[in-house]
Design a protein around this motif. Structure first.
Motif, PDB file in Angstrom:
ATOM      1  N   LEU A 184      20.005 101.538  45.796  1.00 48.10           N
ATOM      2  CA  LEU A 184      18.355 100.301  44.854  1.00 48.10           C
ATOM      3  C   LEU A 184      16.905  99.554  45.706  1.00 48.10           C
ATOM      4  N   PRO A 185      16.305  99.521  45.468  1.00 50.82           N
ATOM      5  CA  PRO A 185      15.596  98.486  46.353  1.00 50.82           C
ATOM      6  C   PRO A 185      15.810  97.101  46.212  1.00 50.82           C
ATOM      7  N   GLY A 186      16.325  96.617  47.502  1.00 51.13           N
ATOM      8  CA  GLY A 186      16.950  95.092  48.127  1.00 51.13           C
ATOM      9  C   GLY A 186      17.926  95.113  47.600  1.00 51.13           C
ATOM     10  N   THR A 187      19.207  96.217  46.870  1.00 49.92           N
ATOM     11  CA  THR A 187      20.191  95.802  46.784  1.00 49.92           C
ATOM     12  C   THR A 187      21.394  96.493  47.443  1.00 49.92           C
ATOM     13  N   ALA A 188      22.854  95.916  47.388  1.00 52.59           N
ATOM     14  CA  ALA A 188      23.308  96.850  48.053  1.00 52.59           C
ATOM     15  C   ALA A 188      23.946  97.773  48.040  1.00 52.59           C
ATOM     16  N   PRO A 189      24.354  99.273  48.931  1.00 51.99           N
ATOM     17  CA  PRO A 189      24.464 100.706  47.971  1.00 51.99           C
ATOM     18  C   PRO A 189      26.055 100.432  47.443  1.00 51.99           C
ATOM     19  N   LYS A 190      26.085 101.783  46.898  1.00 51.63           N
ATOM     20  CA  LYS A 190      26.371 101.542  45.733  1.00 51.63           C
ATOM     21  C   LYS A 190      27.168 102.540  45.575  1.00 51.63           C
ATOM     22  N   LEU A 191      28.824 103.360  45.508  1.00 52.03           N
ATOM     23  CA  LEU A 191      29.384 104.372  45.642  1.00 52.03           C
ATOM     24  C   LEU A 191      28.681 105.299  44.381  1.00 52.03           C
ATOM     25  N   LEU A 192      28.631 106.973  44.565  1.00 53.36           N
ATOM     26  CA  LEU A 192      27.709 107.237  43.743  1.00 53.36           C
ATOM     27  C   LEU A 192      28.188 108.380  43.511  1.00 53.36           C
ATOM     28  N   ILE A 193      29.530 108.908  44.368  1.00 46.88           N
ATOM     29  CA  ILE A 193      29.694 110.280  44.596  1.00 46.88           C
ATOM     30  C   ILE A 193      30.974 109.832  45.627  1.00 46.88           C
ATOM     31  N   SER A 194      32.171 110.244  45.398  1.00 46.07           N
ATOM     32  CA  SER A 194      33.273 110.511  46.263  1.00 46.07           C
ATOM     33  C   SER A 194      34.307 111.418  46.373  1.00 46.07           C
ATOM     34  N   GLY A 195      34.567 111.854  47.267  1.00 47.52           N
ATOM     35  CA  GLY A 195      35.422 113.059  47.387  1.00 47.52           C
ATOM     36  C   GLY A 195      35.070 113.793  47.532  1.00 47.52           C
ATOM     37  N   ASN A 196      33.015 114.281  47.375  1.00 49.15           N
ATOM     38  CA  ASN A 196      32.746 115.926  47.555  1.00 49.15           C
ATOM     39  C   ASN A 196      32.044 115.617  46.509  1.00 49.15           C
ATOM     40  N   LYS A 197      33.202 114.857  44.640  1.00 46.80           N
ATOM     41  CA  LYS A 197      32.274 115.797  43.794  1.00 46.80           C
ATOM     42  C   LYS A 197      32.874 114.721  42.778  1.00 46.80           C
ATOM     43  N   ASN A 198      33.449 114.113  43.473  1.00 43.81           N
ATOM     44  CA  ASN A 198      33.786 112.487  41.645  1.00 43.81           C
ATOM     45  C   ASN A 198      33.386 111.981  41.929  1.00 43.81           C
ATOM     46  N   ARG A 199      32.415 111.819  40.423  1.00 48.12           N
ATOM     47  CA  ARG A 199      31.671 110.293  40.093  1.00 48.12           C
ATOM     48  C   ARG A 199      32.717 109.218  39.575  1.00 48.12           C
ATOM     49  N   PRO A 200      32.882 108.314  39.903  1.00 50.68           N
ATOM     50  CA  PRO A 200      33.714 107.094  39.423  1.00 50.68           C
ATOM     51  C   PRO A 200      32.427 106.416  38.423  1.00 50.68           C
ATOM     52  N   SER A 201      33.682 105.695  37.850  1.00 50.52           N
ATOM     53  CA  SER A 201      33.789 105.782  36.765  1.00 50.52           C
ATOM     54  C   SER A 201      32.311 104.921  36.435  1.00 50.52           C
ATOM     55  N   GLY A 202      31.240 105.678  35.442  1.00 51.32           N
ATOM     56  CA  GLY A 202      30.396 104.457  34.815  1.00 51.32           C
ATOM     57  C   GLY A 202      29.289 105.448  35.565  1.00 51.32           C
ATOM     58  N   VAL A 203      28.981 106.512  36.286  1.00 50.12           N
ATOM     59  CA  VAL A 203      27.932 106.489  37.101  1.00 50.12           C
ATOM     60  C   VAL A 203      27.770 108.049  36.141  1.00 50.12           C
ATOM     61  N   PRO A 204      26.772 108.068  35.971  1.00 48.61           N
ATOM     62  CA  PRO A 204      26.178 109.359  34.871  1.00 48.61           C
ATOM     63  C   PRO A 204      26.538 110.480  35.120  1.00 48.61           C
ATOM     64  N   ASP A 205      26.689 111.436  34.213  1.00 47.71           N
ATOM     65  CA  ASP A 205      26.542 113.063  34.829  1.00 47.71           C
ATOM     66  C   ASP A 205      25.709 113.698  35.596  1.00 47.71           C
ATOM     67  N   ARG A 206      24.263 112.929  35.465  1.00 51.16           N
ATOM     68  CA  ARG A 206      23.893 113.525  35.340  1.00 51.16           C
ATOM     69  C   ARG A 206      23.656 113.980  37.038  1.00 51.16           C
ATOM     70  N   PHE A 207      24.528 113.154  37.993  1.00 50.39           N
ATOM     71  CA  PHE A 207      24.427 113.109  39.425  1.00 50.39           C
ATOM     72  C   PHE A 207      25.434 113.950  40.207  1.00 50.39           C
ATOM     73  N   SER A 208      25.943 115.018  40.839  1.00 48.81           N
ATOM     74  CA  SER A 208      26.828 115.905  41.098  1.00 48.81           C
ATOM     75  C   SER A 208      26.564 116.449  42.590  1.00 48.81           C
ATOM     76  N   GLY A 209      27.718 116.431  42.929  1.00 49.28           N
ATOM     77  CA  GLY A 209      28.035 116.533  44.347  1.00 49.28           C
ATOM     78  C   GLY A 209      28.487 117.873  44.588  1.00 49.28           C
ATOM     79  N   PHE A 210      27.806 118.918  45.537  1.00 52.18           N
ATOM     80  CA  PHE A 210      28.979 120.117  46.029  1.00 52.18           C
ATOM     81  C   PHE A 210      28.713 120.022  47.455  1.00 52.18           C
ATOM     82  N   LYS A 211      29.447 120.623  48.488  1.00 48.30           N
ATOM     83  CA  LYS A 211      30.100 120.792  49.220  1.00 48.30           C
ATOM     84  C   LYS A 211      31.129 121.817  50.129  1.00 48.30           C
ATOM     85  N   SER A 212      30.055 122.641  51.376  1.00 49.14           N
ATOM     86  CA  SER A 212      30.401 123.363  51.447  1.00 49.14           C
ATOM     87  C   SER A 212      30.256 124.295  52.849  1.00 49.14           C
TER      88      SER A 212
END
Lengths: 119, 112
Positions: B41-69
């Protein structure tokens, strides 16, 4: 909760050195690594290096190899990054981040430390 | 220079779906290394959103999804919201370099 709190803003002249600290809390320090990432003004993220807080092993990005040293103090759960022979293109926000293991995501991150190199 | 390529910007109206691509190579994604995604977000440090291709950390909404192929990965945001406006970065490991980690070039998401 896990927290990484970094030292404050630094202004240095070209050729000088800077040492940034990253004080951690809320977890077993020696069980994780610490990576350092920098972001030049208006630019993207650039990985700088990594240190294993358990044994002190390090790995540095080629761009800063020879000018950077990363260390840890397990007694205070603090990581340090020293960058020497500073150049204007070292001007950036420097972030530390906890790393559970090789190839694992960085989480969480410190708030960042602005290092400005200017004559 | 980054070895992971992202589009500089994507945009969408509130409620829409947007996707961000991250193109790598046989030295990172193609070698089986995971992709991770960060939101800044503007003026802030990066925040983990998706780890290991598709895993959402606790607190990240399920509106975010990851995919790798293969040698590519993507991040999808559904139900776009105003506070999703941020920079997004992919990250992986690259066996070709003397170092470990590489970041993508970054994508600015704009909510119209």
């Amino acid at each position: 909760q896990v927290q990484l709190v970094q030292s404050g803003t630094e202004v240095k002249k070209p050729g000088a050195s800077v040492k940034v600290s990253c004080m951690t809390s809320g977890y077993t320090f020696s069980s994780y690594g610490i990576s350092w990432v920098r972001q030049a003004p208006g630019q993207g993220l650039e990985w700088v290096g990594w240190i294993n807080a358990y044994n002190g092993n390090t790995n540095y990005a080629q761009k800063v190899q020879g000018r950077v040293t990363m260390t840890t103090d397990t007694s205070t759960s603090t990581a340090y990054m020293e960058l020497r022979s500073l150049r204007s293109d070292d001007t950036a926000i420097y972030y530390c981040a906890r790393v559970p293991g090789a190839m694992i995501a960085f989480d969480p991150w410190g708030q960042g430390t602005l290092v400005t190199v200017s004559s | 220079q980054s070895v992971l390529t992202q589009p500089p910007s994507v945009s969408g109206a509130p409620g829409q779906r947007v996707t961000i691509s991250c193109t790598g190579s046989s030295f990172n994604f193609g070698a089986g290394y995971d992709v991770h995604w960060y939101q800044q977000l503007p003026g802030t440090a990066p925040k983990l959103l998706i780890s290991g291709n598709k895993n959402r950390p606790s607190g990240v909404p399920d509106r975010f999804s990851g995919f790798k192929s293969g040698t590519s990965a993507s991040l999808a945001i559904t139900g776009l919201q105003a506070d999703d406006e941020a920079d997004y970065y992919c990250q992986s490991y690259d066996s070709r370099l003397s170092g470990f980690y590489v970041f993508g070039t970054g994508t600015k998401v704009t909510v119209l």
